[in-house]
Design a protein around this motif. Structure first.
Motif, PDB file in Angstrom:
ATOM      1  N   GLY A   1       0.836  -1.208   0.000  1.00 53.61           N
ATOM      2  CA  GLY A   1       0.000   0.000   0.000  1.00 53.61           C
ATOM      3  C   GLY A   1       0.866   1.250   0.000  1.00 53.61           C
ATOM      4  O   GLY A   1       0.603   2.202  -0.741  1.00 53.61           O
ATOM      5  N   LYS A   2       1.914   1.230   0.817  1.00 50.87           N
ATOM      6  CA  LYS A   2       2.805   2.393   0.864  1.00 50.87           C
ATOM      7  C   LYS A   2       3.513   2.574  -0.479  1.00 50.87           C
ATOM      8  O   LYS A   2       3.773   3.714  -0.916  1.00 50.87           O
ATOM      9  CB  LYS A   2       3.824   2.226   2.001  1.00 50.87           C
ATOM     10  CG  LYS A   2       4.737   3.435   2.147  1.00 50.87           C
ATOM     11  CD  LYS A   2       5.636   3.342   3.372  1.00 50.87           C
ATOM     12  CE  LYS A   2       6.625   4.494   3.399  1.00 50.87           C
ATOM     13  NZ  LYS A   2       7.478   4.468   4.590  1.00 50.87           N
ATOM     14  N   ALA A   3       3.789   1.452  -1.142  1.00 57.01           N
ATOM     15  CA  ALA A   3       4.487   1.519  -2.433  1.00 57.01           C
ATOM     16  C   ALA A   3       3.696   2.356  -3.450  1.00 57.01           C
ATOM     17  O   ALA A   3       4.283   3.014  -4.313  1.00 57.01           O
ATOM     18  CB  ALA A   3       4.733   0.112  -2.968  1.00 57.01           C
ATOM     19  N   ALA A   4       2.349   2.354  -3.311  1.00 61.29           N
ATOM     20  CA  ALA A   4       1.536   3.159  -4.229  1.00 61.29           C
ATOM     21  C   ALA A   4       1.866   4.641  -4.044  1.00 61.29           C
ATOM     22  O   ALA A   4       1.961   5.408  -5.014  1.00 61.29           O
ATOM     23  CB  ALA A   4       0.048   2.905  -3.955  1.00 61.29           C
ATOM     24  N   THR A   5       2.065   5.031  -2.780  1.00 61.56           N
ATOM     25  CA  THR A   5       2.414   6.429  -2.499  1.00 61.56           C
ATOM     26  C   THR A   5       3.828   6.733  -2.998  1.00 61.56           C
ATOM     27  O   THR A   5       4.091   7.809  -3.543  1.00 61.56           O
ATOM     28  CB  THR A   5       2.296   6.703  -0.978  1.00 61.56           C
ATOM     29  OG1 THR A   5       0.964   6.380  -0.591  1.00 61.56           O
ATOM     30  CG2 THR A   5       2.584   8.140  -0.635  1.00 61.56           C
ATOM     31  N   VAL A   6       4.737   5.770  -2.811  1.00 65.10           N
ATOM     32  CA  VAL A   6       6.121   5.950  -3.297  1.00 65.10           C
ATOM     33  C   VAL A   6       6.076   6.275  -4.797  1.00 65.10           C
ATOM     34  O   VAL A   6       6.736   7.202  -5.276  1.00 65.10           O
ATOM     35  CB  VAL A   6       6.963   4.673  -3.050  1.00 65.10           C
ATOM     36  CG1 VAL A   6       8.340   4.780  -3.708  1.00 65.10           C
ATOM     37  CG2 VAL A   6       7.104   4.403  -1.546  1.00 65.10           C
TER      38      VAL A   6
END
Ligand code: NAI
Length: 711
Positions: A354-359
Motif C-alpha cells: 500500500g505504501k508503495a503506491a504512495t512511493v
C-alpha cells in the motif's frame, strides 16, 4: 474606518496604500470604490501632485471583487440596467478616470492581483511587480461565470495582443511574475525592497500619461485585421462550444467583447463590455457558480457545520486499516498534511505494498517538478507500515478502509479499539454500509463515525462525513477538524443507505441504463449526458466500475430491506447484462462498449439487438432533463428525510463527488434555477411517461405551491 491612505511626498508623488481593516485581503467593495474615486479626484485636481503609486500594505495587492457581495446582486436580484450601472462605476468613474486624468499612475503590485485588482493595474500607466511566485496576476472571472467588467477585456488584448489575451481571459489563468513579464502583462519585475523606488523613479521621468489607444495615431484596434487573429477568432466559438456545450455563457461573452470592443473607440468599447457583464450577472450560471464553488464551498472548508463548544483539535497520529486503493490514498494525503500515519494491513507485505503506491505517486510528482525529493521523502517517512494492532496505541483517529464486508469491518473495529487510546475516534470509509449498523461492532459507538473519501483520494478533495445514530457532537467536531487538517472539503450527511453521494449518483447510472430498455439510442444516451455537462456518459461510467457493482449493491439492498425493497428502474438491464448477456464491463473487455485490443472503445454493436431502439427518439433536451431532474429529485428527498441538513451540502457534494455539472450550481440549485413550481410540474409530467420515480413528494409539491426555494 478607511480602506486606503494617500500620502504626498516632497516631489509631489502620491502614495495610495490600500488597507481594508475589516478584511484579510483588499477587495473591490462599495466603500473602497467611493474612497478610491475621491482619491483619484484629489490626485487629478491637486496641482502639487505629479503622479501616483498604488500599492497595498497587506500581503496581496488586491483580490478582486467581493464575491459574497456580487452574489447578493447576481441571478436576477437586480435589473440588467442596474447591473450595467454597477459595472460602469468602477469601469468609467474609477479606471477610465484614472487613466485619462492627465497624471501618470503606477501599480506597485506587492502581491497577488486578480480580477478587479489586476484590472486596476491594467488601467495604470505602468505596472511593476514584486519578484515573488505568490504574486500572481490574472483575470479569473470566467471561472465564476463572469467577465472582467472594468476594462479587462479591452485593455489586455490592446496591450498584449488578441491571441495572447485569449488564454488569460478564457481560462482565467493565474500568471506568476516572470511569465507575466514575458507576456507583457506587467512592465517590470523587481525585488520587494525595490518596488516602491522603481515606481517612483519611473514617475520622476515625467512619463506620458496618455495611453496608446487614446492617441489619434492609434491603429491597434486593427489587430483584428491581422489574418492570423481573424482565424483565431473564427475558430474560437466552435472550440469553446465543444468544451462547454453552450452551458457556460461567459467565455462566449468574453469573445464577443473582444471581437466587438477592439474595433471600437475605447469609451464605446467599455460600454459594450458592461453590457455583456450585465447580461452574465443577471443570468443564473454566474450566481450558481459563485454560490456553490466559491461561497458554499468556502464555508464548508471553514467547517460551517461544526458543532459549537467543542475545543479545536488536531490529529497527531492517524491509523489507517487496509492498505488497498483507498487506505493507501488516505495515508498519503494525511502524511502530506504533516500527520504521522500507521498504515496497517493483514500482513506487513500488504501494508508495504500500500505504501508503495504512495512511493510511486510521489516519484512521479518529483519527476514532474511538482515536489522536491526532500519533500517527498519527508511525506514517506511519516508513513509507518505494520500488521500489528498494538502500533495503533498512539492513534487519535483510525480510518478503516478494509473490504466492504460488515463481518470483516466488525473484526478490525474490535481489534483496533482494543489497542487505541480511550478517547480515540474510529471512522469507517465504507461507501455503502449504514454507519449505525457498523457502529454495533464498536464498544464506544459515540466515537464512531463515517468518513467517506473518494477515489483517487489524492485528487478528490471531498469527504462525506456521516453521522450515525450514536455519533457524539465531539466526535463530529474532531472529525471535521481532521478533514480541515487535510485541506479537504467536508459535507455533513446523516446516516442512510448509500448516504447522500452514492445514493444520488446511483440514480444517474440507473436512469442511463433504463433508457436502453425504453428504446433510446445508446449514442443519444451517452451524448445527451455529455451535452448536459457530465464528464462521461452513464454507460461508459458503468463499464468502468462494471455492471456487476451496481448489480451487487442492488442484491445487498434487497437482502437488507426485505419486503420494503423496490426494484431500481435499471433492474432488468443490469440483470440481463450480467447474467444473460455476460457483458459485465471494461475489465472483462466487454460491457455496454466493446474494447478492441489496441483500439478505441466503441458502443457494443449488439446493444440495439439486446435492447431494440424505438422508431421515435426523444429530444436531446428531454434526455438531459431525465438525467438532471432524477438526481435533483433524489437530493430533494435526502433533504426531506434529513439525510442532508442544508442545501449547500447537497450542491457542493454533487459537484465535487461525481461531477454534477457546475453550471447548475449543484442538484438543488438546479431546482431553484428552473423554479420549484416549474420543476415539480415537469417532474409530474415525466412521472406519467417514465414511472413513479419522477413523482415529486408531497413535501416538494408543498414547497412548489408556496414558492419556497432552497436558497
Ligand atoms: P481494496 O480491496 O483495494 O483494499 C482493501 C484492503 O483491506 C486490502 O489491502 C486488504 O488486504 C485489506 N484488508 C482486508 N481485510 C483486512 C483485515 N481483516 N485486516 C487488515 N486489512 C484488511 O479496497 P478499496 O477499494 O480500497 O476499498 C476499501 C473500503 O473503502 C471499502 O469499504 C470500500 O467500500 C470503500 N470505498 C471504496 C471506494 C473506491 O472507489 N474503491 C470509494 C470510497 C470508499
Amino acid at each position: 474606518m478607511q480602506t486606503l491612505t494617500v500620502e504626498v511626498d516632497a516631489a509631489g508623488i502620491a502614495l495610495v496604500t490600500f488597507d481594508d481593516p475589516t478584511k484579510p485581503m483588499n477587495v473591490v467593495s462599495p466603500q473602497w470604490m467611493d474612497e478610491f474615486i475621491a482619491a483619484i479626484e484629489q490626485i487629478a485636481t491637486d496641482p502639487r501632485i505629479v503622479g501616483a503609486i498604488l500599492t497595498s500594505s497587506k500581503p496581496a495587492f488586491m483580490a478582486g471583487a467581493d464575491l459574497k457581495y456580487i452574489l447578493g446582486l447576481a441571478g436576477g436580484k437586480i435589473s440588467s440596467a442596474e447591473a450595467y450601472k454597477f459595472s460602469q462605476k468602477p469601469s468609467v468613474a474609477m479606471h477610465r478616470r484614472l487613466e485619462t486624468c492627465g497624471k501618470p499612475f503606477v501599480a506597485a503590485i506587492n502581491g497577488l492581483a486578480l480580477g478587479g485588482g489586476y484590472e486596476l493595474a491594467l488601467a495604470c500607466h505602468y505596472r511593476v511587480i514584486v519578484d515573488d511566485a505568490k504574486a500572481v496576476v490574472g483575470l479569473p472571472e470566467v471561472t465564476v461565470g463572469l467577465l472582467p467588467g472594468s476594462g479587462g477585456t479591452q485593455r489586455l488584448p490592446r496591450m498584449i495582443g488578441v491571441e495572447q489575451s485569449l488564454a488569460v481571459l478564457l481560462e482565467g489563468k493565474k500568471v506568476a511574475p516572470a511569465e507575466a513579464l514575458k507576456l507583457c502583462m506587467v512592465d517590470a519585475v523587481v525585488p520587494a525592497t525595490a518596488l516602491l523606488d522603481t515606481a517612483r523613479q519611473w514617475l520622476l521621468k515625467s512619463p506620458d500619461p496618455v495611453r496608446a489607444w487614446d492617441k489619434k495615431s492609434y491603429r491597434g484596434g486593427g489587430g483584428l485585421l491581422n489574418p492570423a487573429i481573424v482565424q483565431v477568432m473564427t475558430f474560437q466559438p466552435a472550440i469553446i462550444a465543444a468544451r462547454t456545450q453552450y452551458n457556460y455563457p461567459a467565455p462566449i461573452a468574453i469573445l464577443d467583447c473582444i471581437f466587438e470592443g477592439t474595433l471600437l473607440p475605447f469609451d464605446k468599447a467599455l460600454k459594450v463590455e458592461s453590457k455583456y457583464f450585465a447580461h452574465l450577472l443577471c443570468g443564473s450560471v454566474a450566481r450558481n457558480l459563485i454560490r456553490t464553488t466559491f461561497v458554499n464551498k468556502g464555508e464548508a472548508m471553514k467547517l460551517a457545520r461544526r458543532p459549537q463548544g467543542v475545543p479545536k483539535s488536531a490529529v497527531k497520529t492517524l491509523g489507517v486499516l487496509g492498505a488497498g486503493m483507498m487506505g493507501s490514498g488516505v495515508a498519503h494525503v494525511a502524511a502530506a498534511a504533516g500527520i504521522a500515519v500507521v498504515l496497517l494491513d493483514s500482513s506487513a507485505e500488504l501494508a508495504e505494498k500500500g505504501k508503495a503506491a504512495t512511493v510511486k505517486l510521489l516519484a512521479k510528482a518529483v519527476e514532474r517538478g511538482q515536489k522536491t525529493r526532500a519533500a517527498a521523502d519527508e511525506i514517506l517517512a511519516r508513513i509507518r507500515t505494520t500488521a500489528d494492532y498494538a502500533d495503533l496505541s498512539s492513534c487519535d483517529l483510525v480510518v478503516e478502509a478494509v473490504f466492504e464486508d460488515p463481518a470483516v469491518k466488525a473484526g478490525v473495529t474490535d481489534k483496533a479499539e482494543a489497542a487505541m487510546p480511550q478517547g480515540g475516534i474510529f471512522a469507517s470509509n465504507t461507501s455503502t454500509l449504514p454507519i449505525t449498523g457498523l457502529a454495533k461492532a464498536s464498544s464506544r459507538p459515540t466515537q464512531f463515525i463515517g468518513l467517506h473519501f473518494f477515489s483517487p483520494v489524492e485528487r478528490m478533495p471531498l469527504v462525506e462525513v456521516i453521522v450515525g445514530a450514536d455519533t457524539s457532537k465531539a466526535t463530529l467536531a474532531k472529525s471535521l477538524d481532521f478533514v480541515a487538517q487535510l485541506k479537504m472539503t467536508p459535507i455533513l450527511v446523516n446516516d442512510s443507505r448509500g448516504f447522500y453521494t452514492s445514493r444520488v449518483f446511483q440514480t444517474f447510472i440507473h436512469e442511463g441504463m433504463r433508457m436502453l430498455e425504453d428504446g433510446v439510442a445508446p449514442a443519444l444516451i451517452e451524448n445527451a449526458a455529455k451535452f448536459a455537462g457530465f464528464p462521461v456518459g452513464p454507460l461508459a461510467l458503468v463499464d468502468e466500475v462494471t455492471v456487476e457493482l451496481p448489480w451487487k449493491i442492488t442484491g445487498e439492498t434487497a437482502a437488507a430491506l426485505g419486503a420494503q425493497f423496490v426494484k431500481p428502474c435499471a433492474y432488468d438491464v443490469m440483470r440481463r447484462m450480467v447474467e444473460e448477456l455476460q457483458r459485465p464491463g471494461k475489465q472483462y473487455g466487454k460491457g455496454f462498449y466493446d474494447y478492441p485490443e489496441g483500439g478505441v472503445k466503441r458502443l457494443w454493436s449488439g446493444l440495439s439487438q439486446a435492447f431494440p431502439v424505438a422508431a421515435a427518439q426523444p429530444s436531446v433536451d428531454e434526455i438531459k432533463k431525465r438525467f438532471l431532474y432524477i438526481q435533483a429529485l433524489e437530493t430533494a428527498r435526502c433533504l426531506e428525510e434529513g439525510v442532508l441538513t442544508h442545501p449547500a451540502d447537497g450542491d457542493v457534494g454533487s459537484l465535487l463527488a461525481w461531477g454534477f455539472p457546475s453550471w447548475t450550481g449543484g442538484t438543488l440549485s438546479l431546482i431553484d434555477s428552473v423554479g420549484v413550481g416549474a420543476f415539480v410540474a415537469d417532474c409530474t409530467r415525466m412521472a406519467s411517461l417514465y414511472g413513479a420515480r419522477f413523482s415529486p413528494s408531497a413535501w416538494l409539491a408543498g414547497r412548489a405551491e408556496r414558492g419556497d426555494a432552497f436558497y
